[in-house]
Motif scaffolding. Sequence first.
Motif, short mmCIF file in Angstrom:
data_model
loop_
_atom_site.label_atom_id
_atom_site.label_comp_id
_atom_site.label_asym_id
_atom_site.label_seq_id
_atom_site.Cartn_x
_atom_site.Cartn_y
_atom_site.Cartn_z
N ASP A 47 0.83 -1.20 0.00
CA ASP A 47 0.00 0.00 0.00
C ASP A 47 0.87 1.25 0.00
N VAL A 48 1.86 1.31 0.89
CA VAL A 48 2.68 2.51 1.01
C VAL A 48 3.58 2.69 -0.22
N LEU A 49 3.86 1.58 -0.92
CA LEU A 49 4.68 1.65 -2.13
C LEU A 49 3.83 1.82 -3.40
N GLY A 50 2.50 1.93 -3.21
CA GLY A 50 1.61 2.16 -4.34
C GLY A 50 1.32 0.93 -5.17
N LEU A 51 1.41 -0.25 -4.56
CA LEU A 51 1.22 -1.49 -5.30
C LEU A 51 -0.02 -2.27 -4.87
N LEU A 126 11.11 3.61 -2.49
CA LEU A 126 11.69 2.81 -1.41
C LEU A 126 10.97 3.13 -0.11
N ALA A 127 10.97 2.17 0.80
CA ALA A 127 10.26 2.33 2.07
C ALA A 127 11.17 1.96 3.23
N ILE A 128 11.12 2.78 4.28
CA ILE A 128 11.89 2.50 5.49
C ILE A 128 10.93 2.30 6.66
N PRO A 129 11.29 1.44 7.61
CA PRO A 129 10.45 1.25 8.80
C PRO A 129 10.46 2.49 9.68
N LEU A 130 9.36 2.72 10.38
CA LEU A 130 9.24 3.80 11.35
C LEU A 130 8.93 3.21 12.72
N LYS A 131 9.52 3.80 13.75
CA LYS A 131 9.25 3.34 15.12
C LYS A 131 9.53 4.49 16.06
N GLY A 132 8.56 4.81 16.90
CA GLY A 132 8.75 5.90 17.84
C GLY A 132 7.62 5.95 18.85
N LYS A 133 7.76 6.81 19.82
CA LYS A 133 6.79 6.92 20.91
C LYS A 133 5.69 7.93 20.61
N GLY A 134 4.44 7.53 20.89
CA GLY A 134 3.32 8.44 20.81
C GLY A 134 2.95 8.88 22.21
N LEU A 135 1.65 9.00 22.48
CA LEU A 135 1.20 9.36 23.83
C LEU A 135 1.19 8.15 24.75
N TRP A 136 0.53 7.07 24.30
CA TRP A 136 0.35 5.89 25.15
C TRP A 136 1.17 4.69 24.70
N SER A 137 1.72 4.74 23.52
CA SER A 137 2.28 3.50 22.95
C SER A 137 3.44 3.78 22.01
N THR A 138 4.05 2.68 21.56
CA THR A 138 5.05 2.75 20.51
C THR A 138 4.33 2.69 19.17
N LEU A 139 4.70 3.57 18.26
CA LEU A 139 4.09 3.63 16.93
C LEU A 139 5.00 2.90 15.94
N TYR A 140 4.38 2.04 15.13
CA TYR A 140 5.13 1.30 14.11
C TYR A 140 4.53 1.61 12.74
N GLY A 141 5.38 1.84 11.76
CA GLY A 141 4.87 2.14 10.43
C GLY A 141 5.95 2.05 9.37
N TYR A 142 5.62 2.58 8.19
CA TYR A 142 6.57 2.65 7.09
C TYR A 142 6.43 4.02 6.41
#
Length: 247
Positions: A47-51, A126-142
């Motif tokens: 999805d994030v790569l448009g496929l 190209l896509a890179i992983p994302l990881k970081g802190k939000g308010l209540w949780s760790t956010l995971y994405g691309y």
Amino acid sequence: MNDNLYTLLYAAVICFVCSFLLSLFAMGLKPAQERAAQLDLNRKLLDVLGLFEEGMSDEKVEEVFKNRVEELVINRAGEVQKNYKAFKEVPEKEQCELLEKGAELNTPDCKLSLFQRVENGNLKALAIPLKGKGLWSTLYGYLALQNDAATVSGITFYKHGETPGLGAEISKKWFQKNFLDKKILDEDGNLYGVVVAKAKAVNSGHPLKHSVDGISGATITANGVTRLIKHCTKMYDPYLSRFRKEE
């Protein structure tokens, strides 16, 4: 006394049998659960790569991912590690920590993964992983970038525990579409990232090409998204810089 002992023994046997059956089912279902989790990640990446196309079967997702997405393993210097075909082959102790807190403990040779959309031998995104802190949780994405490695072509968050209707809006299409065509580099080629505004991007104090509208009532989550984009793109910048020079 005998009645009490019998009751206790009966309860213990029932508990043991139930625990055994639950463990047996869990072990039996584990491969299917792992495949389902991997398919979901592959869908997010397509999805994030448009496929990705609506209605894609599991088999089609696997086919498109296999034929049109290339996974790379790189080190902190941006060098491709050809001895690894996939990031899952990298021992956990060799994997870089993407979270900003703890990243300072990464070794110089720790490994990162990234994904490339290839069409007829040409890189499209190209896509890179994302990881970081939000308010209540760790956010995971691309985060996906166009083949200039500087223009955003997509973003997705696939796992978090933020508040529904507030921070959880980061998973919604309306929010993610705001990032399309935004720039992660400034005019001088320095890393700028993309800033999620407190309200409207036009009032953020940042150039529009580097900012998106925020989410009402979710300032801390939005700030977390801003920070993780800047931090994760910085982690991958040695590779992205190499790629830009080669292009």
